[in-house]
Design a protein around this motif. Structure first.
Motif, PDB file in Angstrom:
ATOM      1  N   SER A  31       0.840  -1.304   0.006  1.00  0.00           N
ATOM      2  CA  SER A  31       0.146   0.215  -0.090  1.00  0.00           C
ATOM      3  C   SER A  31       0.964   1.071   0.047  1.00  0.00           C
ATOM      4  N   ALA A  32       2.027   1.053   0.652  1.00  0.00           N
ATOM      5  CA  ALA A  32       2.898   2.355   0.687  1.00  0.00           C
ATOM      6  C   ALA A  32       3.394   2.634  -0.769  1.00  0.00           C
ATOM      7  N   LEU A  33       3.213   1.761  -1.860  1.00  0.00           N
ATOM      8  CA  LEU A  33       3.993   1.879  -3.127  1.00  0.00           C
ATOM      9  C   LEU A  33       2.881   2.413  -3.989  1.00  0.00           C
ATOM     10  N   LYS A  34       1.527   2.494  -3.321  1.00  0.00           N
ATOM     11  CA  LYS A  34       0.301   2.718  -4.312  1.00  0.00           C
ATOM     12  C   LYS A  34       0.214   4.344  -4.359  1.00  0.00           C
ATOM     13  N   PHE A  42     -11.714  -0.597  -5.775  1.00  0.00           N
ATOM     14  CA  PHE A  42     -12.400  -1.765  -5.395  1.00  0.00           C
ATOM     15  C   PHE A  42     -12.680  -2.580  -6.791  1.00  0.00           C
ATOM     16  N   PRO A  43     -12.285  -3.702  -7.045  1.00  0.00           N
ATOM     17  CA  PRO A  43     -11.567  -4.631  -6.017  1.00  0.00           C
ATOM     18  C   PRO A  43     -10.111  -4.317  -6.162  1.00  0.00           C
ATOM     19  N   PRO A  44      -9.552  -4.421  -4.900  1.00  0.00           N
ATOM     20  CA  PRO A  44      -8.118  -3.919  -4.711  1.00  0.00           C
ATOM     21  C   PRO A  44      -7.041  -4.613  -5.592  1.00  0.00           C
ATOM     22  N   THR A  45      -6.146  -4.194  -6.016  1.00  0.00           N
ATOM     23  CA  THR A  45      -4.966  -4.412  -6.784  1.00  0.00           C
ATOM     24  C   THR A  45      -3.806  -5.076  -5.977  1.00  0.00           C
ATOM     25  N   LEU A  46      -3.366  -6.364  -6.078  1.00  0.00           N
ATOM     26  CA  LEU A  46      -2.318  -6.728  -5.390  1.00  0.00           C
ATOM     27  C   LEU A  46      -1.006  -5.968  -5.450  1.00  0.00           C
ATOM     28  N   TRP A  47      -0.662  -5.427  -6.687  1.00  0.00           N
ATOM     29  CA  TRP A  47       0.642  -4.639  -6.945  1.00  0.00           C
ATOM     30  C   TRP A  47       0.161  -3.675  -7.897  1.00  0.00           C
ATOM     31  N   PRO A  48       0.896  -2.326  -7.470  1.00  0.00           N
ATOM     32  CA  PRO A  48       0.681  -1.018  -8.439  1.00  0.00           C
ATOM     33  C   PRO A  48       1.055  -1.008  -9.624  1.00  0.00           C
ATOM     34  N   ASN A  49       0.505  -0.337 -10.405  1.00  0.00           N
ATOM     35  CA  ASN A  49       0.649  -0.122 -11.800  1.00  0.00           C
ATOM     36  C   ASN A  49       2.137   0.326 -12.038  1.00  0.00           C
ATOM     37  N   LYS A  50       2.444   1.470 -11.159  1.00  0.00           N
ATOM     38  CA  LYS A  50       3.682   2.385 -11.071  1.00  0.00           C
ATOM     39  C   LYS A  50       4.282   2.258  -9.614  1.00  0.00           C
ATOM     40  N   PRO A  51       4.912   1.473  -8.955  1.00  0.00           N
ATOM     41  CA  PRO A  51       5.259   1.236  -7.472  1.00  0.00           C
ATOM     42  C   PRO A  51       6.101   2.888  -7.283  1.00  0.00           C
ATOM     43  N   MET A  52       5.657   3.420  -6.161  1.00  0.00           N
ATOM     44  CA  MET A  52       5.731   4.844  -5.726  1.00  0.00           C
ATOM     45  C   MET A  52       7.045   4.633  -4.596  1.00  0.00           C
ATOM     46  N   HIS A  55       7.669   7.392  -1.705  1.00  0.00           N
ATOM     47  CA  HIS A  55       6.866   7.630  -0.595  1.00  0.00           C
ATOM     48  C   HIS A  55       7.599   7.385   0.677  1.00  0.00           C
ATOM     49  N   PHE A  56       8.452   6.344   0.827  1.00  0.00           N
ATOM     50  CA  PHE A  56       9.318   6.101   2.056  1.00  0.00           C
ATOM     51  C   PHE A  56      10.220   7.297   2.131  1.00  0.00           C
ATOM     52  N   ALA A 245       3.757   3.928   4.666  1.00  0.00           N
ATOM     53  CA  ALA A 245       5.344   3.873   4.234  1.00  0.00           C
ATOM     54  C   ALA A 245       6.171   4.352   5.653  1.00  0.00           C
ATOM     55  N   ALA A 246       5.357   5.319   6.402  1.00  0.00           N
ATOM     56  CA  ALA A 246       6.012   5.583   7.783  1.00  0.00           C
ATOM     57  C   ALA A 246       5.975   4.344   8.787  1.00  0.00           C
ATOM     58  N   SER A 247       4.666   3.690   8.637  1.00  0.00           N
ATOM     59  CA  SER A 247       4.476   2.394   9.501  1.00  0.00           C
ATOM     60  C   SER A 247       5.526   1.389   9.260  1.00  0.00           C
ATOM     61  N   ALA A 248       5.752   1.264   7.719  1.00  0.00           N
ATOM     62  CA  ALA A 248       6.708   0.261   7.403  1.00  0.00           C
ATOM     63  C   ALA A 248       7.970   0.281   7.785  1.00  0.00           C
ATOM     64  N   PHE A 249       8.652   1.552   7.711  1.00  0.00           N
ATOM     65  CA  PHE A 249      10.027   1.523   8.277  1.00  0.00           C
ATOM     66  C   PHE A 249      10.021   1.588   9.921  1.00  0.00           C
ATOM     67  N   THR A 250       9.244   2.018  10.439  1.00  0.00           N
ATOM     68  CA  THR A 250       9.006   1.992  12.082  1.00  0.00           C
ATOM     69  C   THR A 250       9.089   0.569  12.408  1.00  0.00           C
ATOM     70  N   VAL A 251       8.545  -0.413  11.712  1.00  0.00           N
ATOM     71  CA  VAL A 251       8.710  -1.617  12.092  1.00  0.00           C
ATOM     72  C   VAL A 251       9.916  -2.319  11.928  1.00  0.00           C
ATOM     73  N   LEU A 252      10.761  -1.824  10.983  1.00  0.00           N
ATOM     74  CA  LEU A 252      12.094  -2.290  10.260  1.00  0.00           C
ATOM     75  C   LEU A 252      13.031  -2.807  11.534  1.00  0.00           C
ATOM     76  N   PRO A 253      13.245  -1.931  12.754  1.00  0.00           N
ATOM     77  CA  PRO A 253      13.967  -2.402  13.625  1.00  0.00           C
ATOM     78  C   PRO A 253      13.654  -3.750  14.314  1.00  0.00           C
TER      79      PRO A 253
END
Length: 276
Positions: A31-34, A42-52, A55-56, A245-253
């Motif tokens: 979702s951070a790449l969308k 809807f329906p949701p896509t599994l992978w974005p057309n162009k990864p962003m 955003h990170f 994106a913020a949630s993703a890199f806060t889980v990284l540690p």
């Protein structure tokens, strides 16, 4: 041959539950790449057309996440160190020393574990205020310095240490610290590491209590900082790609920590604390 289908069923069940546990994190990263429109599609896509991928970097630049992560890692590490030391010493006293009222005292400690955590917030807040420890690292650390769960866990592990080893060390003139460091710690190392990881994750993810006693942004933990980011930069959920994106890199540690100590977690769960 009859066992083969049963094994396959077990593997499929494990794969299903494993994927169920990992899927929210994968969905968060994807979702951070969308774009915002793709998230609501809807329906949701599994992978974005162009990864962003930017955003990170954008989310990282919008708030002092480096300070938030440092605060969480620093306070969680200090709390873990203090909890491990005092829990181990208290557990040693309950298992290796003989004194009047030992069982009663241990029962009282366990009873305090049944209290709702929120019930302790007001008296704890008043105590910190009296000592001028609000909005400080010291207040965050000292208010979490004791762990009833740690005392119970270490006590159970120390009870598994062969008494013959401890009695032999005492006959040789070993002091309490020598027994703890040379005999008990090597024998129950997996328990030490497992508890350290559990405590670190718990304090790294702690939200309500740190939010109550911290006011300065420079003292915010990652949980409070992420909430502020959600309100300000995330516009209360309007900028979901940046929030994800913020949630993703806060889980990284935590993910990095788990990679290095996962074998000790498994050992701590399966091992009974006995060495050959």
């Amino acid at each position: 041959m009859k066992k083969a289908p049963i094994i396959w069923v077990k593997h499929l069940v494990l794969i299903f539950f494993s994927f169920s546990m990992v899927f929210p994190f994968l969905w968060m990263v994807i979702s951070a790449l969308k774009t915002k429109d793709e998230i609501w599609q809807f329906p949701p896509t599994l992978w974005p057309n162009k990864p962003m991928w930017h955003h990170f970097a954008d989310a990282w630049a919008m708030a002092p996440f480096d300070q938030y992560i440092f605060n969480s890692i620093f306070t969680a590490s200090a709390i873990v160190l203090i909890q491990v030391i005092n829990s181990a010493l208290i557990a040693y006293a309950f298992t290796q020393l003989r004194f009047k009222g030992r069982n009663l005292l241990f029962s009282i400690i366990l009873i305090t574990y049944m209290l709702p955590v929120a019930a302790t917030y007001v008296p704890s807040y008043v105590i910190l205020a009296d000592f001028n420890l609000l909005d400080t690292y010291s207040g965050l650390i000292l208010s979490n310095a004791a762990s009833v769960f740690g005392i119970f866990l270490f006590r159970q592990a120390f009870l598994q240490v062969p008494k013959e080893l401890i009695e032999a060390a005492r006959v040789d003139g070993a002091r309490h610290w020598t027994i703890i460091w040379k005999i008990i710690f090597p024998t129950t190392k997996a328990t030490f590491i497992t508890f350290s990881l559990i405590s670190f994750v718990q304090n790294y993810n702690n939200y309500l209590w740190p939010t109550l006693i911290t006011r300065s942004e420079s003292k915010y933990l990652i949980t409070t900082g992420l909430r502020q980011f959600f309100i300000q930069e995330g516009a209360y959920g309007m900028q979901w790609p940046l929030i994800m994106a913020a949630s993703a890199f806060t889980v990284l540690p935590l993910l990095i920590l788990f990679v290095f100590v996962q074998k000790w977690i498994i050992s701590g769960i399966s091992d009974q604390g006995l060495k050959g």
